[in-house]
Design an enzyme around this catalytic site. Structure first.
Site, PDB file in Angstrom:
ATOM      1  N   ASP A 127     -51.847 -50.298  86.942  1.00 18.29           N
ATOM      2  CA  ASP A 127     -52.723 -51.022  86.030  1.00 18.29           C
ATOM      3  C   ASP A 127     -53.059 -50.100  84.862  1.00 18.29           C
ATOM      4  O   ASP A 127     -52.780 -48.901  84.914  1.00 18.29           O
ATOM      5  CB  ASP A 127     -53.978 -51.564  86.725  1.00 18.29           C
ATOM      6  CG  ASP A 127     -54.896 -50.479  87.260  1.00 18.29           C
ATOM      7  OD1 ASP A 127     -54.464 -49.312  87.364  1.00 18.29           O
ATOM      8  OD2 ASP A 127     -56.056 -50.797  87.586  1.00 18.29           O
TER       9      ASP A 127
ATOM     10  N   TYR B 138     -54.792 -47.606  82.062  1.00 10.28           N
ATOM     11  CA  TYR B 138     -55.798 -46.543  82.131  1.00 10.28           C
ATOM     12  C   TYR B 138     -57.175 -47.155  81.882  1.00 10.28           C
ATOM     13  O   TYR B 138     -57.352 -47.921  80.928  1.00 10.28           O
ATOM     14  CB  TYR B 138     -55.523 -45.476  81.077  1.00 10.28           C
ATOM     15  CG  TYR B 138     -54.244 -44.694  81.285  1.00 10.28           C
ATOM     16  CD1 TYR B 138     -54.083 -43.846  82.373  1.00 10.28           C
ATOM     17  CD2 TYR B 138     -53.192 -44.788  80.376  1.00 10.28           C
ATOM     18  CE1 TYR B 138     -52.915 -43.116  82.558  1.00 10.28           C
ATOM     19  CE2 TYR B 138     -52.021 -44.052  80.547  1.00 10.28           C
ATOM     20  CZ  TYR B 138     -51.887 -43.225  81.633  1.00 10.28           C
ATOM     21  OH  TYR B 138     -50.734 -42.492  81.824  1.00 10.28           O
TER      22      TYR B 138
ATOM     23  N   PHE C  61     -48.089 -46.021  81.790  1.00 11.52           N
ATOM     24  CA  PHE C  61     -48.075 -44.561  81.679  1.00 11.52           C
ATOM     25  C   PHE C  61     -48.301 -44.061  80.248  1.00 11.52           C
ATOM     26  O   PHE C  61     -48.664 -42.902  80.061  1.00 11.52           O
ATOM     27  CB  PHE C  61     -46.786 -43.943  82.255  1.00 11.52           C
ATOM     28  CG  PHE C  61     -46.630 -44.136  83.727  1.00 11.52           C
ATOM     29  CD1 PHE C  61     -47.306 -43.320  84.620  1.00 11.52           C
ATOM     30  CD2 PHE C  61     -45.828 -45.152  84.235  1.00 11.52           C
ATOM     31  CE1 PHE C  61     -47.182 -43.505  85.991  1.00 11.52           C
ATOM     32  CE2 PHE C  61     -45.692 -45.343  85.597  1.00 11.52           C
ATOM     33  CZ  PHE C  61     -46.376 -44.521  86.477  1.00 11.52           C
TER      34      PHE C  61
ATOM     35  N   HIS D 224     -45.148 -40.986  93.303  1.00  7.20           N
ATOM     36  CA  HIS D 224     -45.869 -41.203  92.051  1.00  7.20           C
ATOM     37  C   HIS D 224     -46.198 -39.858  91.405  1.00  7.20           C
ATOM     38  O   HIS D 224     -46.456 -38.868  92.109  1.00  7.20           O
ATOM     39  CB  HIS D 224     -47.161 -41.982  92.330  1.00  7.20           C
ATOM     40  CG  HIS D 224     -47.803 -42.561  91.123  1.00  7.20           C
ATOM     41  ND1 HIS D 224     -48.616 -41.822  90.281  1.00  7.20           N
ATOM     42  CD2 HIS D 224     -47.760 -43.815  90.601  1.00  7.20           C
ATOM     43  CE1 HIS D 224     -49.045 -42.594  89.307  1.00  7.20           C
ATOM     44  NE2 HIS D 224     -48.541 -43.807  89.470  1.00  7.20           N
TER      45      HIS D 224
END
Length: 266
Positions: free
Chosen positions: A106, A108, A119, A229
Site C-alpha cells: 500500500d 507510504y 516503492f 521484501h
C-alpha cells in the site's frame, strides 16, 4: 431607475458566506491543503485501462470503496496519495506497454511521499524510506547502478514496469489502514488482465503479501520472480537476490529490450 434619477444598487441574492470546506483532504507533496471534489471520490481510470476495467467500476464493491473514501474525508482523515495520483501506476504504464509487473502493498503513509507508484517517492523526499534504500543497494550490487540522490522511479514506469500496489490508498500515518476495503479485488483484476497478455511479462513479487498473488498468474509463458521484501525486517534475505539482472535476462530471452534501471539524479 429611481425617482431621483439614480440607478438602484444591486445586491447578490444571497450574501451569506458558504460553509468552509471539510478539513479532510487527499494530499500529496504538492497538493497538501488544497480542496478536491468528493463526488465521486475516485478519479477516472486512465484511457486504455478504462475499457479493460469498466465492468469493475459498476460492481457493488467498487461503489462501496468510493463511499468508504468519501466517509474517510468526511470524518476528517487525510487520504494518500493525492486524488490525481491514485491511478498513477495505470497512467504511467499503459496495458500494451507492460513488460514487468512489480507488486507492492500500500502507499507510504507519510504525507508527501506516495505518488501512486509502488516503492517510489516524490523527487524531493529526503531521507528515502528504508525499503527503497535497500532496493537501490541491491540494484548497485546486482547491475552496478549508481545510487541516485532521489527515489522517484518514474523512469521504470515509462519503460513498461507496472508499479502496482495491491491497495491504492491509505490513511495518513496509518499503514495498511485501507486494506480489506475493495482495492485488493480491483488490483487482482489488473494482475489477471496482465497475466492474460500473450507476450511474456515478468512478475516481481517481493514479500509474502505479494507472493499471494502468484495464484493469479497461471499462464506458463510468463516469469515469476519471488523474493523476500526489501524492508529492514527481511532485507537479509532480499540482498543477493539479483532480481534486476534476472528480469533483464528473461526479457532478452523473449526478444524484449532490457530495462534501464539507472534512476537519474535531480
Amino acid at each position: 431607475m429611481r425617482a431621483d434619477g439614480k440607478e438602484p444598487r444591486l445586491y447578490p441574492a444571497n450574501t451569506k458566506k458558504k460553509p468552509a470546506a471539510p478539513a479532510a483532504l487527499f494530499c500529496g507533496s504538492i497538493t497538501v491543503g488544497s480542496v478536491v471534489s468528493v463526488s465521486p471520490m475516485l478519479p477516472s481510470i486512465p484511457l486504455g485501462w478504462r475499457f479493460l476495467l469498466k465492468d469493475e467500476t459498476h460492481k457493488p464493491y467498487y461503489r462501496a470503496l468510493d463511499a468508504f473514501l468519501e466517509k474517510e474525508l468526511a470524518d476528517g482523515e487525510t487520504v494518500l496519495p493525492a486524488r490525481k495520483n491514485i491511478f498513477n501506476a495505470l497512467a504511467s504504464t499503459s496495458y500494451d506497454q507492460v513488460r514487468v509487473l512489480l507488486v507492492g502493498q500500500d502507499p507510504y503513509p507519510t504525507p508527501g511521499h506516495a505518488h501512486g507508484l509502488c516503492f517510489s517517492v516524490q523527487p524531493t523526499v529526503r531521507p528515502l524510506p528504508f525499503s527503497l534504500r535497500n532496493v537501490f543497494r541491491e540494484l548497485h550490487d546486482d547491475v552496478g547502478c549508481r545510487i541516485p540522490n532521489n527515489g522517484c522511479l518514474e523512469l521504470w514506469a515509462r519503460q513498461g514496469v507496472l508499479m502496482l500496489n495491491t491497495v491504492l490508498t491509505v490513511r495518513a500515518g496509518q499503514a495498511n489502514s485501507h486494506q480489506g476495503r475493495g482495492w485488493e479485488r480491483f488490483t487482482d483484476r489488473i494482475i489477471e488482465l496482465v497475466a492474460a497478455k500473450e507476450q511474456r511479462v515478468v512478475f516481481v513479487l517481493w514479500g509474502r503479501q505479494a507472493q499471494k498473488k502468484r495464484a493469479l498468474i497461471t499462464q506458463q509463458h510468463h516469469t515469476v520472480i519471488a523474493t523476500a521484501h526489501p524492508s529492514p525486517l527481511s532485507v537479509r534475505n532480499f540482498f543477493g537476490c539479483r532480481c534486476f539482472s534476472h528480469i533483464n535476462r528473461d526479457l532478452a530471452d523473449a526478444g524484449l529490450a532490457p530495462i534501464n534501471w539507472q534512476i537519474p539524479d535531480v
